[in-house]
Write a protein that holds these residues in place. Sequence first.
Motif, PDB file in Angstrom:
ATOM      1  N   UNK A  64      43.806  40.541  50.364  1.00  9.89           N
ATOM      2  CA  UNK A  64      43.926  40.704  48.898  1.00  9.89           C
ATOM      3  C   UNK A  64      42.817  41.826  48.459  1.00  9.89           C
ATOM      4  N   UNK A  65      42.815  42.499  47.676  1.00 11.65           N
ATOM      5  CA  UNK A  65      41.914  43.515  47.329  1.00 11.65           C
ATOM      6  C   UNK A  65      42.179  43.972  45.689  1.00 11.65           C
ATOM      7  N   UNK A  66      41.366  43.105  44.826  1.00 15.52           N
ATOM      8  CA  UNK A  66      41.592  43.535  43.331  1.00 15.52           C
ATOM      9  C   UNK A  66      40.384  44.144  42.846  1.00 15.52           C
ATOM     10  N   UNK A  67      40.612  45.579  42.624  1.00 12.74           N
ATOM     11  CA  UNK A  67      39.293  46.292  42.450  1.00 12.74           C
ATOM     12  C   UNK A  67      38.753  45.951  41.023  1.00 12.74           C
ATOM     13  N   UNK A  68      39.804  45.632  39.960  1.00 15.36           N
ATOM     14  CA  UNK A  68      39.591  45.519  38.608  1.00 15.36           C
ATOM     15  C   UNK A  68      40.392  44.035  38.349  1.00 15.36           C
ATOM     16  N   UNK A  69      39.409  42.942  38.153  1.00 15.23           N
ATOM     17  CA  UNK A  69      40.108  41.942  37.593  1.00 15.23           C
ATOM     18  C   UNK A  69      40.396  41.674  35.915  1.00 15.23           C
ATOM     19  N   UNK A  70      41.221  41.026  35.556  1.00 12.33           N
ATOM     20  CA  UNK A  70      41.535  41.065  34.137  1.00 12.33           C
ATOM     21  C   UNK A  70      40.284  41.032  33.208  1.00 12.33           C
ATOM     22  N   UNK A  71      39.299  40.183  33.692  1.00 13.77           N
ATOM     23  CA  UNK A  71      38.008  40.152  32.847  1.00 13.77           C
ATOM     24  C   UNK A  71      37.006  40.087  34.062  1.00 13.77           C
ATOM     25  N   UNK A  72      35.681  39.278  33.549  1.00 11.77           N
ATOM     26  CA  UNK A  72      34.558  39.152  34.469  1.00 11.77           C
ATOM     27  C   UNK A  72      34.519  37.700  34.818  1.00 11.77           C
ATOM     28  N   UNK A  73      34.305  37.459  36.182  1.00 17.53           N
ATOM     29  CA  UNK A  73      33.899  36.214  36.488  1.00 17.53           C
ATOM     30  C   UNK A  73      32.465  35.743  36.731  1.00 17.53           C
ATOM     31  N   UNK A  74      32.126  34.506  37.089  1.00 15.15           N
ATOM     32  CA  UNK A  74      30.977  34.008  37.307  1.00 15.15           C
ATOM     33  C   UNK A  74      30.841  34.046  38.931  1.00 15.15           C
ATOM     34  N   UNK A  75      30.502  35.165  39.586  1.00 13.67           N
ATOM     35  CA  UNK A  75      31.033  35.645  41.035  1.00 13.67           C
ATOM     36  C   UNK A  75      30.129  34.413  41.949  1.00 13.67           C
ATOM     37  N   UNK A 116      45.428  37.837  37.823  1.00 12.30           N
ATOM     38  CA  UNK A 116      44.147  37.805  38.380  1.00 12.30           C
ATOM     39  C   UNK A 116      43.543  39.242  38.244  1.00 12.30           C
ATOM     40  N   UNK A 117      44.553  40.221  38.233  1.00  8.82           N
ATOM     41  CA  UNK A 117      44.075  41.601  38.221  1.00  8.82           C
ATOM     42  C   UNK A 117      44.448  42.340  36.839  1.00  8.82           C
ATOM     43  N   UNK A 118      43.810  43.298  36.380  1.00 11.71           N
ATOM     44  CA  UNK A 118      43.988  44.207  35.346  1.00 11.71           C
ATOM     45  C   UNK A 118      45.359  45.240  36.033  1.00 11.71           C
ATOM     46  N   UNK A 119      46.353  45.209  35.190  1.00 10.81           N
ATOM     47  CA  UNK A 119      47.676  46.200  35.607  1.00 10.81           C
ATOM     48  C   UNK A 119      48.147  46.194  34.240  1.00 10.81           C
ATOM     49  N   UNK A 120      49.190  46.973  34.145  1.00 13.00           N
ATOM     50  CA  UNK A 120      50.049  47.190  32.932  1.00 13.00           C
ATOM     51  C   UNK A 120      50.846  45.986  32.558  1.00 13.00           C
ATOM     52  N   UNK A 121      51.300  45.160  33.704  1.00 17.01           N
ATOM     53  CA  UNK A 121      51.946  43.847  33.313  1.00 17.01           C
ATOM     54  C   UNK A 121      50.731  43.015  32.561  1.00 17.01           C
ATOM     55  N   UNK A 122      49.677  42.977  33.111  1.00 18.21           N
ATOM     56  CA  UNK A 122      48.729  41.845  32.594  1.00 18.21           C
ATOM     57  C   UNK A 122      48.331  42.288  31.420  1.00 18.21           C
ATOM     58  N   UNK A 123      47.965  43.514  31.125  1.00 20.71           N
ATOM     59  CA  UNK A 123      47.468  44.130  29.886  1.00 20.71           C
ATOM     60  C   UNK A 123      48.427  43.803  28.654  1.00 20.71           C
ATOM     61  N   UNK A 124      49.936  44.224  29.186  1.00 20.70           N
ATOM     62  CA  UNK A 124      50.690  44.101  27.714  1.00 20.70           C
ATOM     63  C   UNK A 124      51.130  42.611  27.606  1.00 20.70           C
ATOM     64  N   UNK A 125      51.029  41.649  28.734  1.00 20.28           N
ATOM     65  CA  UNK A 125      51.135  40.169  28.427  1.00 20.28           C
ATOM     66  C   UNK A 125      49.922  39.475  27.784  1.00 20.28           C
TER      67      UNK A 125
END
Length: 397
Positions: free
Chosen positions: A139-150, A178-187
């Motif tokens: 899995x490769x999520x280049x842009x998470x929905x927001x920031x995490x404490x890595x 987990x990822x920023x996408x059109x679906x997660x942004x609209x949701x």
Amino acid sequence: MATASSVSPTPSPLCSLSRQTPVFKPKPSDFSLRILSPASSNPSAVAFSPSSLSAPRFASNNVASSSWDRPRRLSCRCHSSTVPVNISNYEFSDNASDMELRIQLGDVEIQSPRDVSVDAEDTSLTIKVKRAGNLFTLLEADTLFDRIKAAETIWYIDDDELVINLKKQDPDLKWPDIMESWQSLTAGAMQLLKGASIYIVGDSTEINQKVGKELAVGLGYTPLDTKGLLETFAKQTIDSWVTAEGNDSVAEAESAILESLSSHVRAVVATLGGQQGAARRAYGWRHLYAGFTVWLSETEATDEDSAKEEARRHIIDGSLGYSNADVVVKLQGWDSVHVKSVAQASLSALKRLILSDKDLPGKKSLYIRLGCRGDWPNIRPPGWDPSTDDDATVSNT
């Protein structure tokens, strides 16, 4: 960053930015900038200020939706080279400050914890497994929905699942995915916008309409466009109206339409482009400030730095009415096939803007309740007279 010719038949947004600390006329203090390659639909983001580059800032948002409390089963992007790695799906759940990502390994056999690599950064996550002596990306999520404490990311194997626990930087923000996408942004937009309307401005009426409709459909908002409303009211086309009475007449009529729409919520309003549009005029923004504004700006810039410099000049100069917008999306040409990419870039920049100041939607609501007097963002107390120049105390309600 890949670039495209200004005459490319399939262009997409070059960049977008949003004011993180909105100001009325002075030099802006900070922006979040989104860069898209011509063929990209999932762009990366960096922060931009007129004098320097820095990481985006985020603030908490206290609204959550109970519909996101249950795990979400979603498809997973799988990458491999010569040895196939089959992943059927993953489950993502958000539990306040903690999040859990469960990846079903299927036929992927893990012999040792050393066969798993979990690379977590503040805004990205990459998971790889070793097979036949080589690492393959699960899995490769280049842009998470927001920031995490890595640094607080942990993982373990649970039967045939790889389980990753993540800590959010902002525990009050509910993640749809987990990822920023059109679906997660609209949701995820509802908890951020809190019903505030969106106004699309720019020199092309057609682009404003198409992007506005895409946003409205994705958000479940009401799609409106001032061109259609004006032509219905006047019983003539905008072109014939301009020919008969001039640009100023049309702009004044659109201002009246915007006034009537300023109290509406959950709407995406596409405005007129060009000289006849009220948004192009610096004095035409009194009622546009009632919602979040997106400027779709066509550019001949061919790279990121040029786009930044152009945006910087427009915002600092402030002579063009569009420079009052909350979000600027730079477009190198236009093709309607990329309308969703433009809409996604707009939502992403709006998300960063609102996360930088969680009080913005409430201030928009207050601005409407006080009568859209033109005192955005330094809202004056009730009874303030717009014709006076005295410095009243700024309301932070």
